[in-house]
Enzyme design. Structure first.
Site, PDB file in Angstrom:
ATOM      1  N   GLU A  64      -0.859  -5.854  21.829  1.00  0.00           N
ATOM      2  CA  GLU A  64      -0.959  -6.150  20.400  1.00  0.00           C
ATOM      3  C   GLU A  64      -0.044  -5.212  19.625  1.00  0.00           C
ATOM      4  OE1 GLU A  64      -4.098  -6.344  16.646  1.00  0.00           O
ATOM      5  OE2 GLU A  64      -4.749  -5.438  18.534  1.00  0.00           O
ATOM      6  N   GLU A  89       0.436   1.220  17.591  1.00  0.00           N
ATOM      7  CA  GLU A  89       0.127   1.630  16.217  1.00  0.00           C
ATOM      8  C   GLU A  89       0.852   2.936  15.940  1.00  0.00           C
ATOM      9  OE1 GLU A  89      -0.646   1.834  12.643  1.00  0.00           O
ATOM     10  OE2 GLU A  89      -1.671   0.120  13.577  1.00  0.00           O
ATOM     11  N   ASP A 138       3.827  -7.844   8.225  1.00  0.00           N
ATOM     12  CA  ASP A 138       4.437  -7.878   6.898  1.00  0.00           C
ATOM     13  C   ASP A 138       5.386  -9.075   6.808  1.00  0.00           C
ATOM     14  OD1 ASP A 138       5.855  -7.396   4.521  1.00  0.00           O
ATOM     15  OD2 ASP A 138       5.837  -5.229   4.814  1.00  0.00           O
TER      16      ASP A 138
END
Length: 234
Positions: A64, A89, A138
């Site tokens: 992910e 992340e 985004d």
């Protein structure tokens, strides 16, 4: 105290070049989760082609990009113990929150990397990936060239994703959804195997795992969620 100060200085110098004034307390907490967080690039890169050794099994690997604080990653890892999951992340706090959630569940099929999605080829080997999740990236309105899902991503996946592997994409941005459908139509090695402009009213709703953003968005706005599954076919 002296030992802790040394650890802080070492971490700071790894991530930043400028002198230290104050620091994000979650930076140091990265060290609390050695089984769940990797933040040094060399260590990640050394696992290229060897992630099955890290996880200790031959299970398929899913990734992910942009895990947030890990709600989605934790839940899908619980549902699929027969798969291994890598979450990317950048923010220290989110990494620590995600790792803490997985640690509390005693999950052994998850690891979080402090890494950018554009760097997949640096730590993944050819056909090492079975699936990729990109949730609410985004949309970069006005600067669409900066989007995560574009032709260059699929160029990377040409090598890294196994034939039959799937990219799962969710977005609240209607134009992004349409643009991705249009893009995939131009790609020989990929095809859309499922898509809907209203995920929560579709047959996929029952098994959908809501991200933190998704929960917040549904609570504050009455807006459809778009969803696409894109399979590598050759």
């Amino acid at each position: 105290m002296e030992h802790k100060e040394k650890e802080i200085e070492e971490l700071w110098s790894y991530f930043f070049k400028k002198p230290r004034n104050n620091y994000n307390p979650y930076m140091l907490r990265l060290l609390d989760f050695p089984d769940y967080i990797l933040f040094k690039k060399k260590m990640m890169n050394d696992y290229k082609g060897k992630w099955k050794e890290f996880f200790g099994n031959d299970n398929p690997i899913y990734l992910e990009i942009g895990t947030g604080s890990g709600n989605f990653t934790k839940e899908i890892a619980k549902r699929h113990p027969e798969r291994n999951f890598i979450g990317l992340e950048l923010r220290f706090k989110r990494l620590c929150l995600a790792a803490s959630k997985c640690q509390k569940e005693s999950l052994n099929n998850v690891v979080f990397l402090r890494r950018r999605g554009e760097e997949l080829a640096e730590f993944l080997e050819k056909e090492e990936l079975s699936g990729l999740y990109i949730n609410f990236p985004d949309p970069w309105e006005g600067n669409e060239k900066n989007r995560m899902i574009q032709a260059s991503l699929f160029s990377s996946l040409d090598s890294l994703l196994k034939v039959g592997g799937i990219l799962f994409f969710k977005t609240d941005h209607d134009q992004y959804y349409q643009d991705v459908l249009t893009l995939v139509d131009t790609l020989e090695q990929y095809q859309v195997i499922y898509h809907t402009s209203d995920l929560h009213q579709s047959e996929k709703a029952e098994n959908n795992i809501k991200t933190e953003f998704e929960h917040l968005f549904l609570y504050k706005h009455n807006k459809n969620i778009n969803y696409i599954e894109i399979q590598k076919v050759k």
